[in-house]
Design a protein around this motif. Structure first.
Motif, short mmCIF file in Angstrom:
data_model
loop_
_atom_site.label_atom_id
_atom_site.label_comp_id
_atom_site.label_asym_id
_atom_site.label_seq_id
_atom_site.Cartn_x
_atom_site.Cartn_y
_atom_site.Cartn_z
N SER A 6 1.67 -12.31 27.60
CA SER A 6 1.47 -13.72 27.25
C SER A 6 1.70 -14.63 28.45
CB SER A 6 2.41 -14.13 26.10
OG SER A 6 2.13 -13.39 24.94
N ASP A 7 2.69 -14.30 29.27
CA ASP A 7 2.96 -15.09 30.47
C ASP A 7 1.78 -15.03 31.44
OD1 ASP A 7 5.42 -15.86 29.57
OD2 ASP A 7 6.55 -14.39 30.73
N TYR A 8 1.20 -13.84 31.62
CA TYR A 8 0.04 -13.71 32.48
C TYR A 8 -1.11 -14.56 31.97
CZ TYR A 8 1.87 -9.91 35.37
OH TYR A 8 2.61 -9.16 36.27
N ILE A 9 -1.35 -14.47 30.66
CA ILE A 9 -2.46 -15.22 30.05
C ILE A 9 -2.28 -16.72 30.27
CG2 ILE A 9 -3.58 -15.86 27.88
CD1 ILE A 9 -4.37 -13.11 28.77
N ASP A 61 -9.67 -10.15 22.75
CA ASP A 61 -8.55 -9.39 22.22
C ASP A 61 -9.00 -8.58 21.00
OD1 ASP A 61 -8.93 -11.73 20.68
OD2 ASP A 61 -6.91 -11.55 19.86
N ASN A 62 -8.12 -7.69 20.53
CA ASN A 62 -8.42 -6.84 19.38
C ASN A 62 -9.75 -6.13 19.57
OD1 ASN A 62 -7.70 -5.72 16.91
ND2 ASN A 62 -8.75 -7.29 15.72
N GLU A 63 -10.01 -5.72 20.79
CA GLU A 63 -11.31 -5.14 21.17
C GLU A 63 -11.23 -3.62 21.18
OE1 GLU A 63 -14.75 -4.74 21.39
OE2 GLU A 63 -14.49 -6.86 21.97
N LYS A 64 -11.99 -2.99 20.32
CA LYS A 64 -11.94 -1.53 20.19
C LYS A 64 -13.04 -0.83 20.98
CE LYS A 64 -8.56 -2.38 17.46
NZ LYS A 64 -7.20 -2.37 18.05
N ARG A 65 -14.00 -1.59 21.47
CA ARG A 65 -15.08 -0.97 22.26
C ARG A 65 -14.60 -0.67 23.68
NH1 ARG A 65 -19.58 -5.35 22.11
NH2 ARG A 65 -17.70 -6.65 22.27
N PRO A 75 -4.54 -7.38 19.20
CA PRO A 75 -4.80 -8.78 18.86
C PRO A 75 -3.87 -9.70 19.65
CG PRO A 75 -3.70 -7.65 17.05
CD PRO A 75 -4.04 -6.61 18.05
N TYR A 76 -4.31 -10.91 19.90
CA TYR A 76 -3.57 -11.85 20.76
C TYR A 76 -2.14 -12.07 20.29
CZ TYR A 76 -2.62 -16.01 23.56
OH TYR A 76 -2.08 -16.92 24.44
N ASP A 77 -1.93 -12.15 18.98
CA ASP A 77 -0.57 -12.44 18.48
C ASP A 77 0.37 -11.25 18.59
OD1 ASP A 77 -1.61 -10.85 16.49
OD2 ASP A 77 -1.50 -12.36 14.90
#
Length: 224
Positions: free
Chosen positions: A58-61, A80-84, A49-51
């Motif tokens: 985070s710097d790259y994003i 984010d938080n992607e399980k696929r 997840p993003y947090d």
């Protein structure tokens, strides 16, 4: 973000992960989108997840977001938080945005996720049959960045010189870093960029008259 484009039958998706090649891929995509006068999208996928992203991610994003604004990218997409599997996510995004061209880094398979059967590129080709793929190697991206500004790179070394470093072209026991020196075109002095690996990170520093311009300005990022 995003201006009205003249050609809507084409659209480009740049897939990026964490590393110095991400910005180069985005700029490559922008160059293509400008030539084709079509929309440009950027996608990054992460199982966390993003947090929970660390400071480096985070710097790259944040940098990519700034670049997307600067280049008038249609949309910067974070899954984010992607399980696929990443290929499934890319396919879904490509369908949603009518993507016809996908740009991806050559080493993406080691950064997106582990693929147990076949290369990541082959998985994408099986999953997404309606687009053209553009695979950009890290070496080619770096070459594009320095073409026209610097001479061909040569092997060089950094040696300590007081509180700073100076460049030399002969290996000795005093050498601290080994890398490639790109001399600026049109100068008789050793001015340019020195690129090297340190602690598994791709680093670079500016050289002026054989000396490192400012040791505090060493730029190092995880190599993709």
């Amino acid at each position: 973000m995003g201006k009205v484009k003249g050609r809507m039958d084409e659209s480009i998706l740049v897939c990026v992960y964490y590393g110095p090649n991400g910005e180069r891929l985005i700029r490559r995509g922008h160059k293509m989108a400008t030539i084709m006068d079509c929309p440009l999208y950027i996608l990054t996928v992460d199982p966390l997840p993003y947090d929970e992203f660390d400071a480096e991610k985070s710097d790259y994003i944040e940098r990519w977001k700034e670049l997307a604004e600067e280049l008038d990218v249609e949309e910067f997409i974070i899954r984010d938080n992607e399980k696929r599997p990443s290929a499934k996510v890319i396919k879904e995004v490509a369908h949603q945005h009518n993507i016809t061209q996908i740009i991806i880094g050559q080493t993406a398979q080691s950064r997106w996720e582990e693929i147990t059967k076949g290369s990541f590129m082959n998985v994408l080709l099986r999953e997404i049959t309606f687009v053209d793929f553009h695979v950009v190697s890290v070496d080619r991206a770096i070459k594009d960045e320095i073409d026209g500004m610097f001479e061909k790179g040569v092997r060089a070394y950094l040696m300590e010189d007081g509180d700073s470093f100076r460049i030399c072209f002969t290996l000795s026991k005093e050498a601290r870093f080994e890398g490639i020196f790109f001399k600026e075109i049109g100068t008789d002095f050793n001015n340019g960029l020195f690129k090297f690996m340190s602690n598994h990170k791709m680093c670079q520093v500016h050289i002026t008259d054989d000396q490192v311009t400012d040791p505090s300005l060493f730029t190092c990022k995880v190599k993709q």
